[in-house]
Design a protein around this motif. Structure first.
Motif, PDB file in Angstrom:
ATOM      1  N   LEU A 111      33.781  13.801 -13.592  1.00  0.00           N
ATOM      2  CA  LEU A 111      32.708  14.381 -12.791  1.00  0.00           C
ATOM      3  C   LEU A 111      33.216  15.116 -11.553  1.00  0.00           C
ATOM      4  N   ALA A 112      34.341  14.636 -10.979  1.00  0.00           N
ATOM      5  CA  ALA A 112      34.808  15.199  -9.713  1.00  0.00           C
ATOM      6  C   ALA A 112      35.959  16.177  -9.866  1.00  0.00           C
ATOM      7  N   ILE A 113      36.346  16.502 -11.100  1.00  0.00           N
ATOM      8  CA  ILE A 113      37.545  17.318 -11.294  1.00  0.00           C
ATOM      9  C   ILE A 113      37.226  18.554 -12.127  1.00  0.00           C
ATOM     10  N   ASN A 114      38.220  19.419 -12.255  1.00  0.00           N
ATOM     11  CA  ASN A 114      38.090  20.563 -13.150  1.00  0.00           C
ATOM     12  C   ASN A 114      39.379  20.712 -13.950  1.00  0.00           C
ATOM     13  N   SER A 115      39.388  21.663 -14.858  1.00  0.00           N
ATOM     14  CA  SER A 115      40.503  21.803 -15.798  1.00  0.00           C
ATOM     15  C   SER A 115      41.804  22.205 -15.114  1.00  0.00           C
ATOM     16  N   ASP A 116      41.727  22.731 -13.883  1.00  0.00           N
ATOM     17  CA  ASP A 116      42.947  23.144 -13.189  1.00  0.00           C
ATOM     18  C   ASP A 116      43.932  21.997 -13.010  1.00  0.00           C
TER      19      ASP A 116
ATOM     20  N   VAL B 200      33.299   4.385 -21.885  1.00  0.00           N
ATOM     21  CA  VAL B 200      32.061   5.061 -22.293  1.00  0.00           C
ATOM     22  C   VAL B 200      32.376   6.386 -22.982  1.00  0.00           C
ATOM     23  N   LEU B 201      33.383   7.113 -22.491  1.00  0.00           N
ATOM     24  CA  LEU B 201      33.763   8.371 -23.131  1.00  0.00           C
ATOM     25  C   LEU B 201      34.570   8.120 -24.398  1.00  0.00           C
ATOM     26  N   ALA B 202      35.489   7.168 -24.347  1.00  0.00           N
ATOM     27  CA  ALA B 202      36.340   6.883 -25.509  1.00  0.00           C
ATOM     28  C   ALA B 202      35.506   6.505 -26.724  1.00  0.00           C
ATOM     29  N   ASN B 203      34.370   5.851 -26.502  1.00  0.00           N
ATOM     30  CA  ASN B 203      33.543   5.378 -27.607  1.00  0.00           C
ATOM     31  C   ASN B 203      32.513   6.397 -28.084  1.00  0.00           C
ATOM     32  N   LEU B 204      32.668   7.643 -27.669  1.00  0.00           N
ATOM     33  CA  LEU B 204      31.830   8.716 -28.218  1.00  0.00           C
ATOM     34  C   LEU B 204      32.458   9.330 -29.465  1.00  0.00           C
ATOM     35  N   ASP B 205      33.417   8.625 -30.063  1.00  0.00           N
ATOM     36  CA  ASP B 205      34.030   9.104 -31.303  1.00  0.00           C
ATOM     37  C   ASP B 205      32.987   9.189 -32.411  1.00  0.00           C
ATOM     38  N   GLU B 206      33.284  10.007 -33.406  1.00  0.00           N
ATOM     39  CA  GLU B 206      32.398  10.202 -34.564  1.00  0.00           C
ATOM     40  C   GLU B 206      31.039  10.784 -34.154  1.00  0.00           C
ATOM     41  N   THR B 207      30.997  11.458 -33.015  1.00  0.00           N
ATOM     42  CA  THR B 207      29.794  12.169 -32.576  1.00  0.00           C
ATOM     43  C   THR B 207      30.091  13.660 -32.592  1.00  0.00           C
ATOM     44  N   ARG B 208      29.293  14.421 -33.284  1.00  0.00           N
ATOM     45  CA  ARG B 208      29.502  15.866 -33.330  1.00  0.00           C
ATOM     46  C   ARG B 208      28.967  16.486 -32.045  1.00  0.00           C
ATOM     47  N   LEU B 209      29.834  17.186 -31.342  1.00  0.00           N
ATOM     48  CA  LEU B 209      29.497  17.774 -30.057  1.00  0.00           C
ATOM     49  C   LEU B 209      29.651  19.289 -30.101  1.00  0.00           C
ATOM     50  N   ARG B 210      28.841  19.957 -29.323  1.00  0.00           N
ATOM     51  CA  ARG B 210      28.951  21.409 -29.156  1.00  0.00           C
ATOM     52  C   ARG B 210      29.153  21.649 -27.665  1.00  0.00           C
ATOM     53  N   LEU B 211      30.356  22.060 -27.301  1.00  0.00           N
ATOM     54  CA  LEU B 211      30.756  22.092 -25.901  1.00  0.00           C
ATOM     55  C   LEU B 211      31.156  23.493 -25.467  1.00  0.00           C
ATOM     56  N   CYS B 212      30.752  23.853 -24.270  1.00  0.00           N
ATOM     57  CA  CYS B 212      31.009  25.193 -23.751  1.00  0.00           C
ATOM     58  C   CYS B 212      32.016  25.153 -22.604  1.00  0.00           C
ATOM     59  N   GLY B 213      32.765  26.236 -22.463  1.00  0.00           N
ATOM     60  CA  GLY B 213      33.703  26.380 -21.362  1.00  0.00           C
ATOM     61  C   GLY B 213      33.145  27.266 -20.272  1.00  0.00           C
ATOM     62  N   TYR B 214      33.874  27.350 -19.169  1.00  0.00           N
ATOM     63  CA  TYR B 214      33.472  28.183 -18.039  1.00  0.00           C
ATOM     64  C   TYR B 214      33.441  29.665 -18.460  1.00  0.00           C
ATOM     65  N   PRO B 215      32.455  30.448 -18.047  1.00  0.00           N
ATOM     66  CA  PRO B 215      31.413  30.165 -17.067  1.00  0.00           C
ATOM     67  C   PRO B 215      30.133  29.590 -17.660  1.00  0.00           C
ATOM     68  N   LEU B 216      30.113  29.311 -18.962  1.00  0.00           N
ATOM     69  CA  LEU B 216      28.895  28.779 -19.580  1.00  0.00           C
ATOM     70  C   LEU B 216      28.620  27.354 -19.113  1.00  0.00           C
ATOM     71  N   SER B 217      29.683  26.607 -18.830  1.00  0.00           N
ATOM     72  CA  SER B 217      29.541  25.239 -18.338  1.00  0.00           C
ATOM     73  C   SER B 217      30.759  24.887 -17.497  1.00  0.00           C
ATOM     74  N   ASP B 218      30.532  24.110 -16.446  1.00  0.00           N
ATOM     75  CA  ASP B 218      31.636  23.681 -15.598  1.00  0.00           C
ATOM     76  C   ASP B 218      32.326  22.431 -16.127  1.00  0.00           C
TER      77      ASP B 218
ATOM     78  N   ILE C 179      39.418  18.667 -23.081  1.00  0.00           N
ATOM     79  CA  ILE C 179      40.748  18.675 -22.477  1.00  0.00           C
ATOM     80  C   ILE C 179      41.222  17.250 -22.217  1.00  0.00           C
ATOM     81  N   ILE C 180      40.331  16.421 -21.686  1.00  0.00           N
ATOM     82  CA  ILE C 180      40.703  15.037 -21.380  1.00  0.00           C
ATOM     83  C   ILE C 180      41.058  14.286 -22.652  1.00  0.00           C
ATOM     84  N   VAL C 181      40.254  14.439 -23.705  1.00  0.00           N
ATOM     85  CA  VAL C 181      40.544  13.751 -24.965  1.00  0.00           C
ATOM     86  C   VAL C 181      41.860  14.252 -25.551  1.00  0.00           C
ATOM     87  N   SER C 182      42.112  15.568 -25.461  1.00  0.00           N
ATOM     88  CA  SER C 182      43.380  16.119 -25.951  1.00  0.00           C
ATOM     89  C   SER C 182      44.554  15.493 -25.214  1.00  0.00           C
TER      90      SER C 182
END
Length: 272
Positions: A92-97, A114-132, A139-142
């Motif tokens: 919440l407090a960081i960015n990809s930099d 809480v994030l680790a256990n979101l496995d097996e969930t299909r997500l549609r995720l946007c990058g900047y500038p569409l989403s911060d 990136i974090i999971v990678s």
């Protein structure tokens, strides 16, 4: 079979993140809700937690700790909990930099439960500038998967960058893969050949096809011996698989399922 077919096999489990707080909705809860606003994972407050006997010791300990707590529910049952401050520090407090520059490198990645256990969930995720924040989760999971490979020090890691030049252009990424190259992990990198030289002890795979151009995957088999042996590993197999469906928009999931990881690994090894 294709990378798309693995994504299409994934459903949308009934999952909700509940923020347990003594106060009214606060800024961290609003930030969390904004992060998952477009995902099949709701963020709610004022949720009743089952009796202690039904929630398990790890969740009970998290709820007893000081401060607000996020609890992940699946089919109405709590399956994981994380202090909100952990979520604040990790996403919440960081960015990809932080990751691109190497300010937060391998060995420093925390993936709250809480994030680790979101496995097996299909997500549609946007990058900047569409989403911060949305792409930051990928990136974090990678980085978490790369860190698992580095810490284990063996097995096979397969990572797609879309453009191989990213490995050299991003200081943090190059540092991670230099550290991986110094272990016994058999590391393979994938992407279109855009003239970059990968001067690390990794195996580079290039091609003109869409799976080289559009794929974002990080697949780790800790044993290199398939699903049965990997399931016995303390670190366990894990895979992130996404495709860029339009500019800065990714469709995908991550999984710890040994059979699914083995199938993804085998497909990439065979086709790419």
């Amino acid at each position: 079979m294709s990378l798309r077919s693995f994504i299409d096999e994934i459903g949308t489990p009934d999952r909700t993140i509940a923020v347990i707080s003594d106060d009214t909705t606060g800024p961290l809860e609003r930030m969390l809700a904004e992060t998952f606003a477009e995902q099949p994972v709701g963020v709610e407050s004022n949720v009743t937690i089952p009796a202690a006997s039904d929630i398990g010791p790890e969740i009970e300990r998290a709820l007893e700790a000081a401060g607000d707590t996020a609890v992940l529910f699946e089919d109405g049952q709590p399956v994981a909990a994380s202090p909100m401050l952990e979520l604040y520090d990790s996403i919440l407090a960081i960015n990809s930099d932080l990751f691109v520059t190497g300010a937060r490198g391998v060995g420093e990645i925390e993936l709250p439960a809480v994030l680790a256990n979101l496995d097996e969930t299909r997500l549609r995720l946007c990058g900047y500038p569409l989403s911060d924040k949305e792409k930051l989760l990928l990136i974090i999971v990678s980085r978490y998967i790369e860190q698992r490979a580095w810490a284990t020090g063996r097995g096979t890691l397969r990572s797609a960058f879309q453009r191989l030049s990213r490995i050299g252009d991003e200081i943090g990424t190059r540092d991670v893969y230099a550290k991986l190259a110094a272990t016994d992990v058999e590391t393979h990198v994938y992407g279109i050949d855009d003239g970059a030289t990968v001067d690390l002890d990794v195996t580079a795979h290039t091609g003109p096809g869409s799976e080289y151009r559009d794929a974002w995957f990080v697949v780790y088999d800790p044993t290199g011996a398939g699903a049965a042996a990997a399931a016995e590993s303390a670190s366990g197999p894990v895979a992130l698989v996404c495709l860029e469906t339009e500019p800065r928009t990714w469709d995908g999931f991550w999984t710890y399922d040994p059979d699914r990881v083995a199938a993804i690994d085998a497909y990439i090894a065979r086709e790419l």
